[in-house]
Design a protein around this motif. Structure first.
Motif, PDB file in Angstrom:
ATOM      1  N   LYS A   1     -23.742 -15.739  -6.082  1.00 46.76           N
ATOM      2  CA  LYS A   1     -24.032 -14.310  -6.255  1.00 46.76           C
ATOM      3  C   LYS A   1     -22.784 -13.495  -5.986  1.00 46.76           C
ATOM      4  CE  LYS A   1     -27.149 -10.724  -4.496  1.00 46.76           C
ATOM      5  NZ  LYS A   1     -27.973 -10.314  -5.641  1.00 46.76           N
ATOM      6  N   GLN A   2     -22.532 -12.522  -6.838  1.00 44.91           N
ATOM      7  CA  GLN A   2     -21.339 -11.706  -6.705  1.00 44.91           C
ATOM      8  C   GLN A   2     -21.716 -10.230  -6.628  1.00 44.91           C
ATOM      9  OE1 GLN A   2     -18.218 -13.699  -7.859  1.00 44.91           O
ATOM     10  NE2 GLN A   2     -16.904 -12.102  -8.675  1.00 44.91           N
ATOM     11  N   ILE A   3     -21.114  -9.503  -5.669  1.00 43.14           N
ATOM     12  CA  ILE A   3     -21.365  -8.068  -5.544  1.00 43.14           C
ATOM     13  C   ILE A   3     -20.026  -7.354  -5.636  1.00 43.14           C
ATOM     14  CG2 ILE A   3     -22.134  -6.224  -3.991  1.00 43.14           C
ATOM     15  CD1 ILE A   3     -24.025  -8.477  -2.776  1.00 43.14           C
ATOM     16  N   HIS A   4     -19.939  -6.394  -6.532  1.00 46.05           N
ATOM     17  CA  HIS A   4     -18.685  -5.657  -6.690  1.00 46.05           C
ATOM     18  C   HIS A   4     -18.724  -4.412  -5.803  1.00 46.05           C
ATOM     19  CE1 HIS A   4     -14.966  -4.513  -8.583  1.00 46.05           C
ATOM     20  NE2 HIS A   4     -15.464  -3.324  -8.889  1.00 46.05           N
ATOM     21  N   VAL A   5     -17.654  -4.201  -5.049  1.00 50.07           N
ATOM     22  CA  VAL A   5     -17.543  -2.976  -4.257  1.00 50.07           C
ATOM     23  C   VAL A   5     -16.546  -2.084  -4.978  1.00 50.07           C
ATOM     24  CG1 VAL A   5     -17.130  -2.004  -1.964  1.00 50.07           C
ATOM     25  CG2 VAL A   5     -17.860  -4.386  -2.182  1.00 50.07           C
ATOM     26  N   ASN A   6     -17.038  -1.000  -5.551  1.00 48.37           N
ATOM     27  CA  ASN A   6     -16.218  -0.161  -6.409  1.00 48.37           C
ATOM     28  C   ASN A   6     -15.541   0.950  -5.617  1.00 48.37           C
ATOM     29  OD1 ASN A   6     -15.055   1.212  -8.476  1.00 48.37           O
ATOM     30  ND2 ASN A   6     -16.937   1.559  -9.636  1.00 48.37           N
ATOM     31  N   LEU A   7     -14.251   0.752  -5.325  1.00 50.61           N
ATOM     32  CA  LEU A   7     -13.497   1.741  -4.552  1.00 50.61           C
ATOM     33  C   LEU A   7     -12.191   2.052  -5.262  1.00 50.61           C
ATOM     34  CD1 LEU A   7     -14.026   0.178  -0.992  1.00 50.61           C
ATOM     35  CD2 LEU A   7     -15.146   2.228  -1.877  1.00 50.61           C
ATOM     36  N   GLY A   8     -12.248   2.227  -6.566  1.00 42.89           N
ATOM     37  CA  GLY A   8     -11.037   2.512  -7.345  1.00 42.89           C
ATOM     38  C   GLY A   8     -10.039   1.382  -7.204  1.00 42.89           C
ATOM     39  N   LYS A   9      -8.792   1.723  -6.843  1.00 42.05           N
ATOM     40  CA  LYS A   9      -7.769   0.680  -6.755  1.00 42.05           C
ATOM     41  C   LYS A   9      -8.005  -0.260  -5.564  1.00 42.05           C
ATOM     42  CE  LYS A   9      -4.271   3.318  -4.115  1.00 42.05           C
ATOM     43  NZ  LYS A   9      -4.884   2.955  -2.846  1.00 42.05           N
ATOM     44  N   SER A  11     -10.929  -1.685  -4.991  1.00 39.37           N
ATOM     45  CA  SER A  11     -12.161  -2.419  -5.281  1.00 39.37           C
ATOM     46  C   SER A  11     -12.016  -3.902  -4.960  1.00 39.37           C
ATOM     47  CB  SER A  11     -12.506  -2.272  -6.763  1.00 39.37           C
ATOM     48  OG  SER A  11     -12.751  -0.918  -7.067  1.00 39.37           O
ATOM     49  N   TYR A  12     -13.145  -4.528  -4.668  1.00 36.11           N
ATOM     50  CA  TYR A  12     -13.121  -5.980  -4.442  1.00 36.11           C
ATOM     51  C   TYR A  12     -14.510  -6.563  -4.651  1.00 36.11           C
ATOM     52  CZ  TYR A  12     -14.593  -4.343   0.222  1.00 36.11           C
ATOM     53  OH  TYR A  12     -15.222  -3.704   1.260  1.00 36.11           O
ATOM     54  N   ASP A  13     -14.550  -7.892  -4.710  1.00 39.78           N
ATOM     55  CA  ASP A  13     -15.821  -8.587  -4.890  1.00 39.78           C
ATOM     56  C   ASP A  13     -16.227  -9.315  -3.620  1.00 39.78           C
ATOM     57  OD1 ASP A  13     -16.468  -7.971  -7.586  1.00 39.78           O
ATOM     58  OD2 ASP A  13     -14.888  -9.340  -8.230  1.00 39.78           O
ATOM     59  N   ILE A  14     -17.539  -9.370  -3.404  1.00 39.15           N
ATOM     60  CA  ILE A  14     -18.117 -10.181  -2.341  1.00 39.15           C
ATOM     61  C   ILE A  14     -18.782 -11.363  -3.043  1.00 39.15           C
ATOM     62  CG2 ILE A  14     -19.768 -10.241  -0.427  1.00 39.15           C
ATOM     63  CD1 ILE A  14     -19.780  -7.101  -0.618  1.00 39.15           C
ATOM     64  N   GLY A 155      -8.079   1.864  15.501  1.00 36.36           N
ATOM     65  CA  GLY A 155      -8.485   1.179  14.287  1.00 36.36           C
ATOM     66  C   GLY A 155      -8.079   1.910  13.035  1.00 36.36           C
ATOM     67  N   SER A 156      -8.595   1.427  11.926  1.00 41.08           N
ATOM     68  CA  SER A 156      -8.191   1.968  10.649  1.00 41.08           C
ATOM     69  C   SER A 156      -9.252   1.648   9.598  1.00 41.08           C
ATOM     70  CB  SER A 156      -6.859   1.327  10.257  1.00 41.08           C
ATOM     71  OG  SER A 156      -6.448   1.779   8.988  1.00 41.08           O
ATOM     72  N   PHE A 157      -9.129   2.274   8.443  1.00 38.96           N
ATOM     73  CA  PHE A 157      -9.910   1.839   7.277  1.00 38.96           C
ATOM     74  C   PHE A 157      -8.966   1.039   6.405  1.00 38.96           C
ATOM     75  CE2 PHE A 157     -12.127   5.670   8.680  1.00 38.96           C
ATOM     76  CZ  PHE A 157     -13.457   5.273   8.613  1.00 38.96           C
ATOM     77  N   TYR A 158      -9.266  -0.209   6.184  1.00 43.31           N
ATOM     78  CA  TYR A 158      -8.372  -1.075   5.398  1.00 43.31           C
ATOM     79  C   TYR A 158      -9.217  -2.119   4.681  1.00 43.31           C
ATOM     80  CZ  TYR A 158      -4.139  -3.751   4.329  1.00 43.31           C
ATOM     81  OH  TYR A 158      -3.100  -4.403   3.698  1.00 43.31           O
ATOM     82  N   GLN A 159      -9.313  -1.977   3.358  1.00 42.05           N
ATOM     83  CA  GLN A 159     -10.235  -2.845   2.619  1.00 42.05           C
ATOM     84  C   GLN A 159      -9.648  -4.236   2.378  1.00 42.05           C
ATOM     85  OE1 GLN A 159     -13.267  -1.786   2.054  1.00 42.05           O
ATOM     86  NE2 GLN A 159     -12.904   0.361   2.625  1.00 42.05           N
ATOM     87  N   PRO A 160     -10.491  -5.262   2.461  1.00 40.06           N
ATOM     88  CA  PRO A 160     -10.048  -6.611   2.105  1.00 40.06           C
ATOM     89  C   PRO A 160      -9.880  -6.730   0.592  1.00 40.06           C
ATOM     90  CG  PRO A 160     -12.406  -6.602   2.507  1.00 40.06           C
ATOM     91  CD  PRO A 160     -11.905  -5.212   2.832  1.00 40.06           C
ATOM     92  N   LYS A 161      -9.172  -7.778   0.149  1.00 37.59           N
ATOM     93  CA  LYS A 161      -9.016  -8.032  -1.295  1.00 37.59           C
ATOM     94  C   LYS A 161     -10.231  -8.792  -1.834  1.00 37.59           C
ATOM     95  CE  LYS A 161      -4.913  -6.280  -1.821  1.00 37.59           C
ATOM     96  NZ  LYS A 161      -5.001  -4.848  -2.135  1.00 37.59           N
ATOM     97  N   ALA A 162     -10.951  -9.444  -0.934  1.00 43.07           N
ATOM     98  CA  ALA A 162     -12.156 -10.186  -1.327  1.00 43.07           C
ATOM     99  C   ALA A 162     -12.912 -10.582  -0.067  1.00 43.07           C
ATOM    100  CB  ALA A 162     -11.785 -11.440  -2.114  1.00 43.07           C
ATOM    101  N   VAL A 163     -14.209 -10.820  -0.233  1.00 40.90           N
ATOM    102  CA  VAL A 163     -15.022 -11.347   0.866  1.00 40.90           C
ATOM    103  C   VAL A 163     -15.726 -12.601   0.353  1.00 40.90           C
ATOM    104  CG1 VAL A 163     -16.883 -10.864   2.512  1.00 40.90           C
ATOM    105  CG2 VAL A 163     -15.426  -8.989   1.707  1.00 40.90           C
ATOM    106  N   PHE A 164     -15.514 -13.712   1.029  1.00 46.21           N
ATOM    107  CA  PHE A 164     -16.149 -14.972   0.636  1.00 46.21           C
ATOM    108  C   PHE A 164     -17.169 -15.372   1.697  1.00 46.21           C
ATOM    109  CE2 PHE A 164     -11.889 -15.321  -1.405  1.00 46.21           C
ATOM    110  CZ  PHE A 164     -12.324 -15.328  -2.727  1.00 46.21           C
TER     111      PHE A 164
END
Ligand code: NAD
Ligand code: ZN
Length: 356
Positions: A1-9, A11-14, A155-164
């Motif tokens: 199962k794949q979930i897309h997190v849409n955050l513009g540039k 963005s990443y998939d779970i 801390g910070s807000f820093y998005q991962p490139k992917a979540v597995f």
């Protein structure tokens, strides 16, 4: 199962899949170009799964540096952060390399903050291994360490490139942490997903493993949708705090560790919903149903502490300027709303219902 997190540039998939750990290297190749990977884990997770992850990564041409710290919240510290920086520098990590956080919420928060700040930010990937991490902390980009003055204060807000996410890793998670995570899972059902709530009413501890993919997927989809609309936690993301205002007070009153976070949230959801139901703000029968579900997963619905015991700890962790507080309350299962409450009215919402 794949979930897309849409955050513009950003963005990443779970990706959620049983057995993913053994071919995560190939999945990762499609996402990043890095050569060297710093894999950050606590000693428990490294001992259980570090070798398997390393093999999968090496098979796909990555150079792996395992960095291990002692398990536990006390490692989410500046001291451990400094150790990680040192390890990353020693490994010669550059911005074309990447960090993998492999573990629970402590690992994701600590390692994610290290990745966010080392060389002003190098790419990172989350491979969460607890329920809390798989349904909550690995999605949304909040990374932090604790300061002596309080949790998550740097801390910070820093998005991962992917979540597995590999739900099979939960097989070794001690039951206390399973129940802890179920507090958050039940929360998602309460605020946004009646059918998740109903699914949980038919499952129990023994049958849970068969439903992990379904449950984790639903929780991640909810979290992703909320984060997409409110990355920096300025509005809608607040609904994820259902049960947390009282929950944090319970955790702090009994001092951290006595009640797990999920247990605190469980008490918070039950206590608040009993009150809002009595006030006519919540559909009749909702509190009863929540309490029954909490018990199903060995979660508490009440504590001995009285309202006046808890009151000094309410809203302490958040900026409560003007002594106003926003409670997240349920209209019914699956539907929540924000309720701003003036300081003097807060006690009405934390009164215990005697017969619990
Ligand atoms: P944790 O990372 O300490 O993990 C709990 C324990 O489980 C540890 O002892 C760990 O070694 C062990 N463990 C992990 N995976 C295992 C596995 N598969 N098998 C056996 N043992 C395993 O804590 P946690 O409960 O995952 O997360 C709590 C932390 O997450 C807190 O610091 C909290 O502030 C943070 N958090 C962050 C966010 C966010 O949005 N960033 C959200 C929720 C919680
Ligand atoms: Zn929480």
């Amino acid at each position: 199962k794949q979930i897309h997190v849409n955050l513009g540039k950003d963005s990443y998939d779970i990706q959620i899949e049983k057995g993913l750990l053994d071919h995560v290297g190939a999945a990762l190749r499609k996402v990043i170009q890095a050569r060297t990977l710093a894999v950050i884990s606590d000693d428990t997770v490294d001992g259980l799964y570090g070798g398997r992850l390393e093999r999968s990564l090496q098979e796909n041409g990555f150079t792996v540096r395992r960095m291990v710290f002692p398990a536990g919240e006390s490692s989410k510290s500046l001291r451990m952060l400094a150790n990680l920086y040192q390890g990353m520098a020693d490994a010669g990590l550059t911005r074309s390399d990447a960090v993998i956080t492999f573990g629970g919420g402590v690992t994701g928060d600590l390692g994610g903050f290290a990745a966010a700040t080392y060389l002003r930010g190098i790419p990172f990937i989350q491979i969460p291994t607890t329920i809390i991490a798989q349904v909550d902390s690995s999605v949304g980009g909040k990374v932090a360490v604790d300061l002596p003055s309080g949790k998550n204060q740097a801390g910070s807000f820093y998005q991962p490139k992917a979540v597995f996410i590999d739900p099979e890793l939960l097989q070794t998670l001690p039951i206390r942490f399973i129940h802890d995570g179920m507090g958050e899972v039940i929360k998602y059902g309460c605020i946004r997903d009646r059918s998740l709530f109903e699914l949980l009413e038919t499952v129990d501890d023994n049958s849970l493993p068969a439903y992990w993919e379904e449950i984790i997927g639903r929780c991640c989809a909810i979290k992703a949708a909320i984060v997409e609309r409110d990355v920096f936690d300025l509005g809608e993301r607040m609904i994820l705090n259902f049960g947390h205002t009282i929950g944090h007070a319970v955790e702090r009153y009994y001092s951290y560790g006595c009640y797990t976070h999920g247990e605190g949230v469980a008490v918070g959801m039950a206590m608040l919903t009993c009150r809002t139901e009595a006030m006519g703000l919540t559909q009749i029968g909702t509190a009863e149903r929540i309490i029954r579900l909490l018990k199903r997963y060995s979660l508490p619905a009440a504590v001995r502490a009285s309202a006046s015991d808890l009151l000094p700890y309410i809203g302490h962790d958040k900026k409560k300027r003007g002594s106003r507080l926003t409670f997240i309350i349920l209209k019914k299962i699956g539907v929540c709303e924000l309720l701003p409450v003036a300081g003097e009215d807060i006690p009405h919402y934390i009164r215990k219902r005697e017969f619990i």
